[in-house]
Design a protein around this motif. Structure first.
Motif, mmCIF file in Angstrom:
data_model
loop_
_atom_site.group_PDB
_atom_site.id
_atom_site.type_symbol
_atom_site.label_atom_id
_atom_site.label_comp_id
_atom_site.label_asym_id
_atom_site.label_seq_id
_atom_site.Cartn_x
_atom_site.Cartn_y
_atom_site.Cartn_z
ATOM 1 N N ARG A 93 0.803 -1.223 0.000
ATOM 2 C CA ARG A 93 0.000 0.000 0.000
ATOM 3 C C ARG A 93 0.837 1.276 0.000
ATOM 4 N NH1 ARG A 93 -5.396 -0.829 -1.212
ATOM 5 N NH2 ARG A 93 -5.899 -2.900 -0.470
ATOM 6 N N GLY A 94 2.106 1.155 -0.216
ATOM 7 C CA GLY A 94 2.945 2.342 -0.324
ATOM 8 C C GLY A 94 3.612 2.718 0.987
ATOM 9 N N PRO A 95 4.309 3.834 0.996
ATOM 10 C CA PRO A 95 5.105 4.222 2.163
ATOM 11 C C PRO A 95 4.283 4.537 3.414
ATOM 12 C CG PRO A 95 5.247 5.885 0.423
ATOM 13 C CD PRO A 95 4.480 4.742 -0.133
ATOM 14 N N GLN A 96 3.033 4.897 3.255
ATOM 15 C CA GLN A 96 2.197 5.202 4.424
ATOM 16 C C GLN A 96 1.885 3.961 5.256
ATOM 17 O OE1 GLN A 96 1.129 5.268 1.283
ATOM 18 N NE2 GLN A 96 -0.924 4.403 1.133
ATOM 19 N N VAL A 97 2.152 2.774 4.711
ATOM 20 C CA VAL A 97 1.910 1.524 5.438
ATOM 21 C C VAL A 97 2.711 1.484 6.734
ATOM 22 C CG1 VAL A 97 2.323 -0.977 5.345
ATOM 23 C CG2 VAL A 97 1.136 0.162 3.492
ATOM 24 N N LEU A 98 3.905 2.062 6.743
ATOM 25 C CA LEU A 98 4.701 2.103 7.969
ATOM 26 C C LEU A 98 3.906 2.705 9.118
ATOM 27 C CD1 LEU A 98 8.131 3.425 6.616
ATOM 28 C CD2 LEU A 98 7.603 1.107 7.392
ATOM 29 N N TYR A 99 3.143 3.731 8.817
ATOM 30 C CA TYR A 99 2.366 4.422 9.852
ATOM 31 C C TYR A 99 1.130 3.624 10.248
ATOM 32 C CZ TYR A 99 5.500 8.126 8.503
ATOM 33 O OH TYR A 99 6.635 8.850 8.236
ATOM 34 N N TRP A 100 0.461 3.023 9.260
ATOM 35 C CA TRP A 100 -0.719 2.211 9.574
ATOM 36 C C TRP A 100 -0.339 0.986 10.387
ATOM 37 C CZ3 TRP A 100 -5.285 4.050 9.673
ATOM 38 C CH2 TRP A 100 -5.652 5.064 8.806
ATOM 39 N N ARG A 101 0.777 0.341 10.037
ATOM 40 C CA ARG A 101 1.234 -0.817 10.813
ATOM 41 C C ARG A 101 1.579 -0.414 12.238
ATOM 42 N NH1 ARG A 101 4.861 -3.354 6.165
ATOM 43 N NH2 ARG A 101 3.290 -4.686 5.237
ATOM 44 N N ALA A 102 2.257 0.716 12.375
ATOM 45 C CA ALA A 102 2.620 1.184 13.718
ATOM 46 C C ALA A 102 1.372 1.393 14.562
ATOM 47 C CB ALA A 102 3.431 2.482 13.629
ATOM 48 N N PHE A 103 0.364 2.068 14.004
ATOM 49 C CA PHE A 103 -0.844 2.361 14.770
ATOM 50 C C PHE A 103 -1.701 1.119 14.985
ATOM 51 C CE2 PHE A 103 -5.339 3.575 15.012
ATOM 52 C CZ PHE A 103 -5.301 4.334 16.176
ATOM 53 N N LEU A 104 -1.999 0.395 13.910
ATOM 54 C CA LEU A 104 -2.969 -0.703 13.996
ATOM 55 C C LEU A 104 -2.378 -2.002 14.544
ATOM 56 C CD1 LEU A 104 -4.817 -0.166 10.597
ATOM 57 C CD2 LEU A 104 -5.690 0.342 12.890
ATOM 58 N N ILE A 105 -1.257 -2.437 13.993
ATOM 59 C CA ILE A 105 -0.734 -3.754 14.365
ATOM 60 C C ILE A 105 0.074 -3.688 15.659
ATOM 61 C CG2 ILE A 105 0.828 -5.608 13.661
ATOM 62 C CD1 ILE A 105 -0.217 -5.248 10.804
ATOM 63 N N ARG B 69 -7.015 -14.940 4.688
ATOM 64 C CA ARG B 69 -7.802 -15.401 3.530
ATOM 65 C C ARG B 69 -8.878 -14.388 3.161
ATOM 66 N NH1 ARG B 69 -4.493 -17.964 1.009
ATOM 67 N NH2 ARG B 69 -4.225 -15.889 1.445
ATOM 68 N N LEU B 70 -9.570 -13.842 4.168
ATOM 69 C CA LEU B 70 -10.614 -12.860 3.888
ATOM 70 C C LEU B 70 -10.019 -11.619 3.236
ATOM 71 C CD1 LEU B 70 -13.548 -11.898 4.086
ATOM 72 C CD2 LEU B 70 -12.996 -10.998 6.345
ATOM 73 N N ALA B 71 -8.931 -11.119 3.791
ATOM 74 C CA ALA B 71 -8.313 -9.917 3.234
ATOM 75 C C ALA B 71 -7.823 -10.163 1.812
ATOM 76 C CB ALA B 71 -7.164 -9.448 4.116
ATOM 77 N N ALA B 72 -7.223 -11.320 1.564
ATOM 78 C CA ALA B 72 -6.746 -11.635 0.221
ATOM 79 C C ALA B 72 -7.908 -11.727 -0.769
ATOM 80 C CB ALA B 72 -5.961 -12.946 0.228
ATOM 81 N N GLY B 73 -9.056 -12.173 -0.291
ATOM 82 C CA GLY B 73 -10.208 -12.316 -1.167
ATOM 83 C C GLY B 73 -10.932 -11.018 -1.481
ATOM 84 N N ILE B 74 -10.893 -10.050 -0.593
ATOM 85 C CA ILE B 74 -11.649 -8.807 -0.817
ATOM 86 C C ILE B 74 -10.777 -7.607 -1.101
ATOM 87 C CG2 ILE B 74 -13.560 -9.602 0.622
ATOM 88 C CD1 ILE B 74 -12.617 -7.638 2.782
ATOM 89 N N ARG B 75 -9.479 -7.758 -0.956
ATOM 90 C CA ARG B 75 -8.571 -6.626 -1.134
ATOM 91 C C ARG B 75 -8.510 -6.249 -2.592
ATOM 92 N NH1 ARG B 75 -2.937 -6.311 -2.142
ATOM 93 N NH2 ARG B 75 -2.042 -4.434 -1.261
ATOM 94 N N PRO B 76 -8.914 -5.019 -2.932
ATOM 95 C CA PRO B 76 -8.793 -4.599 -4.324
ATOM 96 C C PRO B 76 -7.328 -4.409 -4.693
ATOM 97 C CG PRO B 76 -9.535 -2.779 -2.985
ATOM 98 C CD PRO B 76 -9.472 -3.984 -2.088
ATOM 99 N N PRO B 77 -6.976 -4.633 -5.948
ATOM 100 C CA PRO B 77 -5.586 -4.446 -6.331
ATOM 101 C C PRO B 77 -5.167 -3.000 -6.119
ATOM 102 C CG PRO B 77 -6.949 -5.094 -8.230
ATOM 103 C CD PRO B 77 -7.850 -5.027 -7.036
ATOM 104 N N PHE B 78 -3.956 -2.828 -5.683
ATOM 105 C CA PHE B 78 -3.420 -1.497 -5.441
ATOM 106 C C PHE B 78 -2.720 -1.040 -6.710
ATOM 107 C CE2 PHE B 78 -2.236 1.923 -2.780
ATOM 108 C CZ PHE B 78 -0.950 2.304 -3.160
ATOM 109 N N PRO B 79 -3.138 0.089 -7.251
ATOM 110 C CA PRO B 79 -2.474 0.555 -8.480
ATOM 111 C C PRO B 79 -1.029 0.948 -8.198
ATOM 112 C CG PRO B 79 -4.043 2.180 -7.686
ATOM 113 C CD PRO B 79 -4.167 0.975 -6.809
ATOM 114 N N LEU B 80 -0.134 0.458 -9.003
ATOM 115 C CA LEU B 80 1.273 0.801 -8.844
ATOM 116 C C LEU B 80 1.514 2.208 -9.393
ATOM 117 C CD1 LEU B 80 2.863 -2.579 -9.896
ATOM 118 C CD2 LEU B 80 2.536 -1.700 -7.595
ATOM 119 N N ALA B 81 2.312 2.952 -8.687
ATOM 120 C CA ALA B 81 2.587 4.337 -9.097
ATOM 121 C C ALA B 81 3.545 4.417 -10.249
ATOM 122 C CB ALA B 81 3.135 5.117 -7.914
#
Length: 136
Positions: free
Chosen positions: A63-75, A124-136
């Motif tokens: 999901r790009g560089p902002q994932v570092l922040y989402w992982r820090a907060f959520l996970i 499995r659920l996330a892999a099944g519903i996750r829309p593809p992320f457009p590459l920049a």
């Protein structure tokens, strides 16, 4: 680089506060509803956390560089504050020392088996519903 670390640390602390408050609320709600004969709150927090961490691990991939922040907060923060490994161990010890000693193995086995199943189901659920992320 130090700025990114400090930003992540603040997000971990905020997420941890939210997760710990959620665990406190969940534990109290289940204690009032189901009684104190079994540590339902810790079990529920660990199982919810298992599913959520599996889901988020896949959902956030690529999901790009902002994932570092989402992982820090959520996970690390929120789920780290919500899940309760040390509480699990203490409650197993207390159950083992009590007249309900047999429940200690049931509790530990349920937590581990259901937690592993739920982390897998979350991925499995996330892999099944996750829309593809457009590459920049």
């Amino acid at each position: 680089m130090a700025t990114i670390w400090w930003q992540q640390l603040i997000l971990v602390m905020c997420g941890g506060a939210v997760g710990a408050a959620g665990r406190f609320w969940l534990g109290g709600a289940l204690l009032r509803r189901l009684g104190e004969g079994f540590p339902w709150g810790t079990l529920a927090a660990n199982l919810i956390g298992s599913f959520a961490i599996g889901f988020l691990a896949v959902w956030l991939e690529g999901r790009g560089p902002q994932v570092l922040y989402w992982r820090a907060f959520l996970i690390v923060g929120l789920l780290g504050g919500l899940t309760t490994y040390s509480s699990l161990m203490l409650e197993c010890l207390l159950l083992a020392r009590s007249p309900r000693a047999g429940m200690a193995l049931v509790y530990l086995g349920t937590t581990l088996a259901a937690g592993l199943l739920l982390v897998w189901l979350g991925t499995r659920l996330a892999a099944g519903i996750r829309p593809p992320f457009p590459l920049a």
